[in-house]
Motif scaffolding. Structure first.
Motif, mmCIF file in Angstrom:
data_model
loop_
_atom_site.group_PDB
_atom_site.id
_atom_site.type_symbol
_atom_site.label_atom_id
_atom_site.label_comp_id
_atom_site.label_asym_id
_atom_site.label_seq_id
_atom_site.Cartn_x
_atom_site.Cartn_y
_atom_site.Cartn_z
ATOM 1 N N VAL A 352 0.825 -1.211 0.000
ATOM 2 C CA VAL A 352 0.000 0.000 0.000
ATOM 3 C C VAL A 352 0.855 1.255 0.000
ATOM 4 C CG1 VAL A 352 -1.661 1.324 1.357
ATOM 5 C CG2 VAL A 352 -1.983 -1.142 1.062
ATOM 6 N N SER A 353 1.972 1.227 0.715
ATOM 7 C CA SER A 353 2.846 2.406 0.788
ATOM 8 C C SER A 353 3.664 2.611 -0.476
ATOM 9 C CB SER A 353 3.794 2.272 1.982
ATOM 10 O OG SER A 353 4.720 1.213 1.759
ATOM 11 N N GLY A 354 3.719 1.580 -1.318
ATOM 12 C CA GLY A 354 4.529 1.662 -2.525
ATOM 13 C C GLY A 354 5.991 1.349 -2.308
ATOM 14 N N GLN A 355 6.376 1.046 -1.070
ATOM 15 C CA GLN A 355 7.790 0.793 -0.784
ATOM 16 C C GLN A 355 8.273 -0.546 -1.322
ATOM 17 O OE1 GLN A 355 9.316 2.360 3.130
ATOM 18 N NE2 GLN A 355 7.135 2.532 3.595
ATOM 19 N N VAL A 356 7.339 -1.421 -1.695
ATOM 20 C CA VAL A 356 7.735 -2.684 -2.299
ATOM 21 C C VAL A 356 8.450 -2.456 -3.628
ATOM 22 C CG1 VAL A 356 5.567 -3.062 -3.566
ATOM 23 C CG2 VAL A 356 6.925 -5.025 -2.826
ATOM 24 N N ASP A 357 8.150 -1.316 -4.290
ATOM 25 C CA ASP A 357 8.784 -1.020 -5.574
ATOM 26 C C ASP A 357 10.295 -0.872 -5.426
ATOM 27 O OD1 ASP A 357 6.299 -1.013 -6.784
ATOM 28 O OD2 ASP A 357 6.019 1.142 -6.482
ATOM 29 N N ALA A 358 10.722 -0.183 -4.382
ATOM 30 C CA ALA A 358 12.157 0.011 -4.164
ATOM 31 C C ALA A 358 12.856 -1.324 -3.897
ATOM 32 C CB ALA A 358 12.385 0.974 -2.995
ATOM 33 N N LEU A 359 12.197 -2.200 -3.161
ATOM 34 C CA LEU A 359 12.773 -3.514 -2.885
ATOM 35 C C LEU A 359 12.926 -4.326 -4.173
ATOM 36 C CD1 LEU A 359 10.984 -4.582 0.422
ATOM 37 C CD2 LEU A 359 13.450 -4.423 0.063
ATOM 38 N N LEU A 360 11.885 -4.312 -4.995
ATOM 39 C CA LEU A 360 11.933 -5.064 -6.244
ATOM 40 C C LEU A 360 12.997 -4.521 -7.186
ATOM 41 C CD1 LEU A 360 8.106 -5.588 -6.872
ATOM 42 C CD2 LEU A 360 9.786 -7.342 -6.254
ATOM 43 N N GLU A 361 13.132 -3.207 -7.230
ATOM 44 C CA GLU A 361 14.141 -2.615 -8.086
ATOM 45 C C GLU A 361 15.543 -2.984 -7.617
ATOM 46 O OE1 GLU A 361 15.813 -0.849 -11.240
ATOM 47 O OE2 GLU A 361 13.687 -1.306 -10.909
ATOM 48 N N ARG A 362 15.742 -3.022 -6.302
ATOM 49 C CA ARG A 362 17.036 -3.425 -5.755
ATOM 50 C C ARG A 362 17.314 -4.892 -6.087
ATOM 51 N NH1 ARG A 362 16.200 -2.150 -0.391
ATOM 52 N NH2 ARG A 362 16.216 0.021 -1.038
ATOM 53 N N ARG A 363 16.266 -5.698 -6.006
ATOM 54 C CA ARG A 363 16.409 -7.107 -6.335
ATOM 55 C C ARG A 363 16.801 -7.272 -7.807
ATOM 56 N NH1 ARG A 363 16.996 -10.691 -2.717
ATOM 57 N NH2 ARG A 363 15.086 -10.196 -1.598
ATOM 58 N N ARG A 364 16.169 -6.520 -8.695
ATOM 59 C CA ARG A 364 16.474 -6.610 -10.133
ATOM 60 C C ARG A 364 17.920 -6.194 -10.419
ATOM 61 N NH1 ARG A 364 11.388 -3.794 -10.615
ATOM 62 N NH2 ARG A 364 9.698 -5.286 -11.001
ATOM 63 N N LYS A 365 18.386 -5.132 -9.750
ATOM 64 C CA LYS A 365 19.766 -4.683 -9.973
ATOM 65 C C LYS A 365 20.761 -5.756 -9.535
ATOM 66 C CE LYS A 365 18.987 0.315 -9.710
ATOM 67 N NZ LYS A 365 19.255 1.576 -8.959
ATOM 68 N N GLY A 366 20.485 -6.393 -8.410
ATOM 69 C CA GLY A 366 21.365 -7.472 -7.958
ATOM 70 C C GLY A 366 21.349 -8.640 -8.921
ATOM 71 N N LEU A 367 20.164 -8.971 -9.443
ATOM 72 C CA LEU A 367 20.051 -10.058 -10.414
ATOM 73 C C LEU A 367 20.808 -9.728 -11.691
ATOM 74 C CD1 LEU A 367 16.324 -11.220 -10.183
ATOM 75 C CD2 LEU A 367 18.351 -12.585 -9.700
ATOM 76 N N LEU A 369 23.454 -7.890 -12.099
ATOM 77 C CA LEU A 369 24.893 -8.047 -11.898
ATOM 78 C C LEU A 369 25.281 -9.519 -11.857
ATOM 79 C CD1 LEU A 369 27.702 -6.968 -11.303
ATOM 80 C CD2 LEU A 369 27.066 -6.788 -8.876
ATOM 81 N N ARG A 370 24.534 -10.327 -11.117
ATOM 82 C CA ARG A 370 24.874 -11.752 -11.000
ATOM 83 C C ARG A 370 24.723 -12.474 -12.340
ATOM 84 N NH1 ARG A 370 24.889 -14.319 -5.468
ATOM 85 N NH2 ARG A 370 25.194 -12.563 -4.046
ATOM 86 N N ASN A 371 23.726 -12.099 -13.103
ATOM 87 C CA ASN A 371 23.554 -12.727 -14.413
ATOM 88 C C ASN A 371 24.638 -12.294 -15.386
ATOM 89 O OD1 ASN A 371 21.109 -14.532 -14.634
ATOM 90 N ND2 ASN A 371 20.185 -12.762 -13.608
ATOM 91 N N GLN A 372 25.065 -11.038 -15.284
ATOM 92 C CA GLN A 372 26.164 -10.572 -16.133
ATOM 93 C C GLN A 372 27.447 -11.356 -15.841
ATOM 94 O OE1 GLN A 372 26.230 -6.357 -15.285
ATOM 95 N NE2 GLN A 372 24.929 -5.846 -17.036
ATOM 96 N N ILE A 373 27.728 -11.567 -14.570
ATOM 97 C CA ILE A 373 28.916 -12.330 -14.182
ATOM 98 C C ILE A 373 28.813 -13.762 -14.690
ATOM 99 C CG2 ILE A 373 30.132 -13.319 -12.197
ATOM 100 C CD1 ILE A 373 29.497 -10.699 -10.713
ATOM 101 N N THR A 374 27.630 -14.361 -14.568
ATOM 102 C CA THR A 374 27.430 -15.727 -15.055
ATOM 103 C C THR A 374 27.676 -15.812 -16.555
ATOM 104 O OG1 THR A 374 25.792 -16.119 -13.313
ATOM 105 C CG2 THR A 374 25.794 -17.640 -15.172
ATOM 106 N N ASP A 375 27.134 -14.848 -17.289
ATOM 107 C CA ASP A 375 27.335 -14.839 -18.743
ATOM 108 C C ASP A 375 28.812 -14.687 -19.107
ATOM 109 O OD1 ASP A 375 24.638 -15.141 -19.295
ATOM 110 O OD2 ASP A 375 24.267 -12.975 -19.348
ATOM 111 N N CYS A 438 21.840 -16.817 -7.063
ATOM 112 C CA CYS A 438 21.633 -15.893 -5.937
ATOM 113 C C CYS A 438 22.024 -16.506 -4.600
ATOM 114 C CB CYS A 438 20.163 -15.456 -5.889
ATOM 115 S SG CYS A 438 19.674 -14.442 -7.285
ATOM 116 N N ALA A 439 22.289 -17.811 -4.574
ATOM 117 C CA ALA A 439 22.564 -18.486 -3.307
ATOM 118 C C ALA A 439 23.905 -18.106 -2.673
ATOM 119 C CB ALA A 439 22.465 -20.003 -3.498
ATOM 120 N N PRO A 440 24.990 -17.959 -3.447
ATOM 121 C CA PRO A 440 26.255 -17.571 -2.807
ATOM 122 C C PRO A 440 26.116 -16.246 -2.062
ATOM 123 C CG PRO A 440 26.652 -18.347 -5.034
ATOM 124 C CD PRO A 440 25.171 -18.233 -4.881
#
Length: 460
Positions: A352-367, A369-375, A438-440
Motif C-alpha cells: 500500500v505504501s509503494g515501498q515494495v517497488d524500491a525492494l523489487l528494483e534493488r532485487r532486479r539490480k542485484g540479479l 549483476l549476478r547474471n552478467q557475471i554468469t554470462d 543468488c545463493a552464494p
C-alpha cells in the motif's frame, strides 16, 4: 503359468517372492522398492507388463497392480497409458545430501535462495509498527484477512497480469504451502496432474505426499503443446496442470502469449484445474498477461513473496475461483497453513505504501549483476536465462549427465542440481544443471564457484 516357461524369456525384473507375513502386494512392493534402492533396477528401466509379471510369479494381476501403485505413489515409478511402467529417473535426487553438509567450504549453487540485499523499507515499517498501541495483537492467532489487505494483494496481482477481485484472494504461509493446500482441498490420492517434463523438486515432493501422480506433457519449443495437453486429458486422465509461465524453474523458459491462451482455452473446454505459479512474475521488466486473465473460473494463481521481496515474508497470495474457494480455504485452515498476522500486516503495508517497488528494483539490480557475471564466466557454454533469472540452466557437453556433473562439482566444492532432480516421466533428461546464482553470499563467492565449474567443463 509355471515359472520355468520364462527361463529363456527376456524380463527386466525377475523377483523371487519369499514366504512371509503380511499381504502379498505389500511384500512385492517392498521387494521392488529394495531392488530400486540397491541398484538392481536402474533409473529408466522398463518393468515387465503387469500381466506378464503376474504370470511369472503365478499370482493375481491385481496384486501386481497394487504393488506398482504403492511404488508409483512414492515416486519410484513412472508410467503412462500405452508406454509401460518405468523406474523413475529422479529416485536418487538426494544421494549427495549427506555429503553436502560435510564439506566446510562448499559454494552453494544448488538451493534456490534469494540474494541478501538491504531491507531498509522493511526495517522502517517494522519499527513504526512497534510504536503503535495495537501492535501486540499481531502476535495472536490470525483471524483472517482484512478487506484492505485483500485489496493490497489484488493490487499486487494486477501488476503481474492477474486481475483478481479482492474477495477471491486467500493467503497462505508460502508458495509451497499454497500448493499443499490446493492438493489437499481439490485433489484425491491417485489423481493425475499434468506438468512440464522438468519441474522443481518441491512440487514433486508435495505430489508424492498427497499421492498425486505427475504426468509430463509433450513439449513444443520448450513449452506445453496443445496436442500434448489434449493427449494427456484423453489418455492419461489428468485433472489439472501445474505451470510456472515466467522464468520456469529449472529451465528459465518464459511462456509465450500463445501458449498461455491455449492453456486457458483447453482448461475451459476440458474442465481442467490450472495451478499457475507466478513466483518469478514480480521480477519481470515487462508485464505479461497471466493464464488466470483468460480462464479466471479455472485457474488458481499463486504469488509468493519470499524469493522476490523478502525471505522472511513466508507469505503467498492466492487468486482462487469461487467454485474452489471454500475447499482451498478449508484446507488452509485444517492443515494449519494460514498466514501469520504479523507478516500479513507487514506485507500489506509494503504494498500500500509503494515501498515494495524500491525492494523489487534493488532485487532486479542485484540479479542483473549476478547474471552478467554468469554470462561472462560461462561465455563459452550454453547457459539459458536472462537478466531477471533467479537461476540459470547450464546445458552440459554431450554424454555428461546432470547427476554425474553434480557429483563432480560437489567433489570440487560446488553444489549444483543436476537435471535428474527435476525429471518427471520415463524419459532420460538431457544433461544439464541448475545454477542458483543468488545463493552464494557474495559476488566473489559466485564468481569463484562459476570459475570452478568452468574448469570442470573444460576438462570434460
Amino acid at each position: 503359468m509355471p515359472r520355468n516357461s520364462f527361463e529363456n524369456y527376456p524380463m527386466s525384473w525377475r523377483p523371487t517372492l519369499k514366504n512371509g507375513t503380511g499381504p502379498l502386494y505389500i511384500r512385492l512392493a517392498t521387494q521392488l522398492e529394495n531392488d530400486i534402492a540397491h541398484g538392481v533396477l536402474r533409473p529408466g528401466t522398463k518393468l515387465p507388463p503387469q500381466r506378464e509379471l503376474a504370470d511369472f510369479l503365478d499370482i493375481n494381476i491385481s496384486t501386481v497392480s497394487r504393488a506398482f501403485k504403492i511404488c508409483s505413489q512414492k515416486g519410484l515409478l513412472s508410467g503412462t497409458v500405452g508406454s509401460g511402467t518405468y523406474v523413475a529417473y529422479d529416485i536418487c535426487t538426494n544421494i549427495f545430501a549427506t555429503s553436502t553438509f560435510s564439506k566446510p567450504h562448499l559454494i552453494e549453487l544448488g538451493s534456490m535462495m534469494p540474494e541478501t540485499i538491504p531491507q531498509d523499507e522493511v526495517v522502517s515499517l517494522f519499527q513504526k509498527m512497534l510504536t503503535e498501541p495495537d501492535f501486540g495483537k499481531l502476535f495472536q492467532y490470525s483471524h483472517g484477512i482484512a478487506d484492505w489487505q485483500r485489496e493490497a494483494a489484488a493490487k499486487l496481482m494486477e501488476r503481474v497480469g492477474c486481475p483478481v477481485p479482492a474477495d477471491q484472494v486467500l493467503t497462505a504461509s508460502g508458495g509451497q504451502n499454497s500448493i499443499a493446500a490446493i492438493f489437499a482441498g481439490l485433489f484425491q490420492p491417485g489423481d493425475r496432474l499434468g506438468v512440464d517434463p522438468l519441474v522443481y523438486p518441491g512440487l514433486k515432493s508435495a505430489a508424492k505426499l498427497f499421492g498425486i501422480q505427475l504426468v509430463p506433457i509433450q513439449q513444443e519449443n520448450g513449452e506445453m503443446s496443445e496436442a500434448g495437453l489434449r493427449y494427456a486429458v484423453k489418455n492419461d486422465g489428468i485433472r489439472g496442470i501445474y505451470v510456472m509461465p515466467d522464468c520456469q524453474n529449472p529451465t528459465t523458459h518464459t511462456m509465450t502469449a500463445g501458449c498461455r491462451e491455449m492453456i486457458a482455452r483447453v482448461a475451459r473446454e476440458r474442465n481442467l484445474i490450472v495451478i499457475e505459479d507466478g513466483i518469478n512474475s514480480l521480477l519481470l521488466e515487462e508485464k505479461r498477461k497471466a493464464i488466470y486473465a483468460d480462464a479466471p473460473e479455472k485457474t488458481i494463481f499463486l504469488l509468493s513473496l519470499s524469493k522476490t521481496v523478502n525471505p522472511a515474508l513466508r507469505l503467498a497470495y492466492l487468486a482462487v475461483p469461487k467454485r474452489y474457494y471454500q475447499e482451498v480455504d478449508n484446507a488452509l485452515y485444517n492443515i494449519n497453513l494460514s498466514q501469520s498476522s504479523l507478516l500479513l500486516e507487514l506485507a500489506s503495508r509494503l504494498i500500500v505504501s509503494g515501498q515494495v517497488d524500491a525492494l523489487l528494483e534493488r532485487r532486479r539490480k542485484g540479479l542483473l549483476l549476478r547474471n552478467q557475471i554468469t554470462d561472462q564466466v560461462l561465455s563459452h557454454y550454453d547457459v539459458l536465462g536472462d537478466s531477471t533469472s533467479l537461476s540459470r540452466w547450464l546445458r552440459l557437453p554431450y554424454g555428461i549427465t546432470g547427476t554425474e556433473f553434480e557429483h563432480i562439482a560437489l567433489e570440487h566444492g560446488v553444489f549444483v542440481y543436476g537435471s535428474e532432480r527435476f525429471t518427471v516421466g520415463k524419459d532420460a533428461p538431457a544433461g544439464a544443471a541448475r545454477l542458483a546464482i543468488c545463493a552464494p553470499d557474495s559476488i566473489k563467492a559466485l564468481e569463484h564457484g562459476l570459475l570452478i565449474l568452468t574448469g570442470l567443463l573444460n576438462s570434460l
